[in-house]
Design an enzyme around this catalytic site. Structure first.
Site, PDB file in Angstrom:
ATOM      1  N   MET A 272      -2.339   6.069  -8.566  1.00 57.74           N
ATOM      2  CA  MET A 272      -3.328   7.094  -8.249  1.00 57.74           C
ATOM      3  C   MET A 272      -2.848   8.464  -8.737  1.00 57.74           C
ATOM      4  O   MET A 272      -3.349   9.502  -8.278  1.00 57.74           O
ATOM      5  CB  MET A 272      -3.618   7.132  -6.746  1.00 57.74           C
ATOM      6  CG  MET A 272      -4.322   5.884  -6.252  1.00 57.74           C
ATOM      7  SD  MET A 272      -5.321   6.147  -4.769  1.00 57.74           S
ATOM      8  CE  MET A 272      -4.094   6.758  -3.622  1.00 57.74           C
TER       9      MET A 272
ATOM     10  N   HIS B 280       7.157   5.588  -9.631  1.00 57.03           N
ATOM     11  CA  HIS B 280       6.251   5.091 -10.668  1.00 57.03           C
ATOM     12  C   HIS B 280       7.001   4.853 -11.981  1.00 57.03           C
ATOM     13  O   HIS B 280       6.710   3.899 -12.709  1.00 57.03           O
ATOM     14  CB  HIS B 280       5.120   6.094 -10.908  1.00 57.03           C
ATOM     15  CG  HIS B 280       4.266   6.354  -9.701  1.00 57.03           C
ATOM     16  ND1 HIS B 280       4.376   7.509  -8.954  1.00 57.03           N
ATOM     17  CD2 HIS B 280       3.308   5.603  -9.108  1.00 57.03           C
ATOM     18  CE1 HIS B 280       3.496   7.466  -7.968  1.00 57.03           C
ATOM     19  NE2 HIS B 280       2.841   6.318  -8.032  1.00 57.03           N
TER      20      HIS B 280
ATOM     21  N   LEU C 135      10.427   7.601  -1.915  1.00 61.18           N
ATOM     22  CA  LEU C 135       9.590   8.464  -2.737  1.00 61.18           C
ATOM     23  C   LEU C 135       8.118   8.172  -2.477  1.00 61.18           C
ATOM     24  O   LEU C 135       7.702   7.019  -2.388  1.00 61.18           O
ATOM     25  CB  LEU C 135       9.897   8.257  -4.211  1.00 61.18           C
ATOM     26  CG  LEU C 135      11.271   8.721  -4.704  1.00 61.18           C
ATOM     27  CD1 LEU C 135      11.354   8.560  -6.215  1.00 61.18           C
ATOM     28  CD2 LEU C 135      11.525  10.160  -4.321  1.00 61.18           C
TER      29      LEU C 135
ATOM     30  N   GLY D 240       4.713  -1.432  -6.450  1.00 59.39           N
ATOM     31  CA  GLY D 240       5.905  -1.098  -5.691  1.00 59.39           C
ATOM     32  C   GLY D 240       5.974  -1.817  -4.358  1.00 59.39           C
ATOM     33  O   GLY D 240       4.965  -1.993  -3.668  1.00 59.39           O
TER      34      GLY D 240
END
Length: 298
Positions: free
Chosen positions: A44, A51, A202, A165
Site C-alpha cells: 500500500m 518492503h 517496521l 510479510g
C-alpha cells in the site's frame, strides 16, 4: 604466456518503470514472450526496509533474468469507516526509488477507478471464519477487502510467486488459504518480519508515533520476545510471560494478545505443541500497531 581473463560482467542495471493502467503494466511487465519466472510484491506504499526485504526475496527467487513487479495501491475496501484511509501515508516517488534500488522491474500504482472500474464492487471474496477472528473481529470486513484486491491483483499480474510479510500474520494466512481453496496458480511465500535494532517491527504507521509513543511501543516486541523465550514450557507459560510485560507497560491499550495455531488461526489450546504465532495488537497513542513472532511450543 597466460591468456587474459575475460572482463567480469557488469551487474544488470534496472530502470524501474512506473505504470498506472492495466494496459501500461502489461506492456512493461511482459515486453516479449520470454519464458521467465515472475514475482509480485503487493504493497500500500510508504515503502520501508520491510518492503525492501520482500522485493529482494522476490528478485532472488526469480533470478536476474526474471521479472519483479511491485504494486502500490491503498485499497479502500480494507479500511473501515473510522480508519485512516485519508491520512494513510503516500510517497509514490520515494516508493519507486526504493523499488528500483532493490530489484523491481515495474511499479504498478493504479487509481481506485482503474482497479474498480465499475465503482465499489458488488461481488467480493469472503475470508470466512478465518477472517472474523482477531484482526477481523476488530476490523469487520477487513479481510474480505484484502482478499478481493489480492485476487484482482493476482489476475492482473499473473505471477508465479507472490511475496507477503510475516508481520501481517493473519493476512498471510488468509491469502494462503484463499490460494489453496480457490486453486490460484501462484506460490505464496512469507518473508520474516524486519525490525529496528531495538526490536520495533517496521510499519508504515510507525511514522505516526511521537518520540514518547515510539518508546512505549517497544513493549509489544518485548512481550513477544518474553513469550518466545519460554516456549519450551508450553502455551500457558508463553501467554503469562507476554502478558506480564504488557501489564507493566505505560501508554499501551491492549486489543488482544493471543497464541494462535497458524493453520486455521484459532487460539492454541493449553496442550498445543508445534509451530504457533504469538500475536499482539494494541493502540499506542492514537496509532494501532500489530506484531507477532513465530515460535515452537513444546
Amino acid at each position: 604466456m597466460a591468456r587474459p581473463k575475460p572482463a567480469a560482467k557488469a551487474p544488470k542495471v534496472r530502470k524501474t518503470q512506473l505504470t498506472h493502467t492495466v494496459g501500461d503494466f502489461e506492456a512493461a511487465f511482459w515486453p516479449d514472450e520470454s519464458p521467465v519466472d515472475n514475482a509480485l510484491v503487493m504493497t500500500m506504499g510508504a515503502l520501508h526496509e520491510g518492503h525492501a526485504a520482500l522485493i529482494r526475496a522476490a528478485r532472488k527467487e526469480v533470478g536476474p533474468e526474471g521479472r519483479v513487479a511491485v504494486t502500490v495501491f491503498v485499497n479502500p475496501l480494507q479500511f473501515g469507516p473510522t480508519e485512516d484511509l485519508d491520512r494513510y501515508p503516500r510517497s509514490l516517488a520515494a516508493d519507486v526509488r526504493l523499488a528500483e534500488e532493490h530489484g523491481a522491474d515495474v511499479v504498478f500504482a493504479p487509481l481506485p477507478e482503474e482497479v474498480y472500474p465499475n465503482g465499489t464492487p458488488q461481488v467480493r471474496l469472503s475470508a470466512g471464519p478465518m477472517g472474523e477472528r482477531f484482526e477481523g473481529a476488530t476490523r469487520p470486513g477487513h479481510f474480505d477487502g484484502v482478499l478481493t484486491v489480492v485476487a484482482k491483483m493476482l489476475h492482473i499480474t499473473d505471477p508465479d510467486y507472490a511475496f507477503f510479510g510475516e508481520k501481517d500474520a493473519q493476512q498471510l494466512a488468509v491469502i494462503q488459504r484463499m490460494v489453496a481453496d480457490l486453486d490460484f496458480d501462484v506460490e505464496v511465500i512469507g518473508v520474516p518480519t524486519i525490525r529496528e535494532t531495538d526490536g520495533l517491527a517496521l510499519s508504515s504507521r510507525n511514522q505516526y508515533l511521537s518520540e514518547t509513543e515510539r518508546a512505549q511501543a517497544l513493549a509489544l516486541s518485548r512481550a513477544l520476545f518474553a513469550g518466545r523465550d519460554v516456549a519450551a514450557k508450553g502455551p500457558a507459560a508463553v501467554r503469562e510471560a507476554a502478558a506480564q510485560v504488557l501489564a507493566e507497560a505505560d501508554g499501551v491499550a491492549l486489543d488482544y494478545l493471543a497464541l494462535i495455531d497458524p493453520h486455521d488461526f484459532v487460539e492454541a489450546p493449553d496442550d498445543f505443541q508445534g509451530e504457533a504465532v504469538l500475536a499482539v495488537a494494541a493502540k499506542v497513542g492514537s496509532t494501532r500497531l500489530i506484531d507477532n513472532v513465530r515460535i515452537q511450543v513444546r
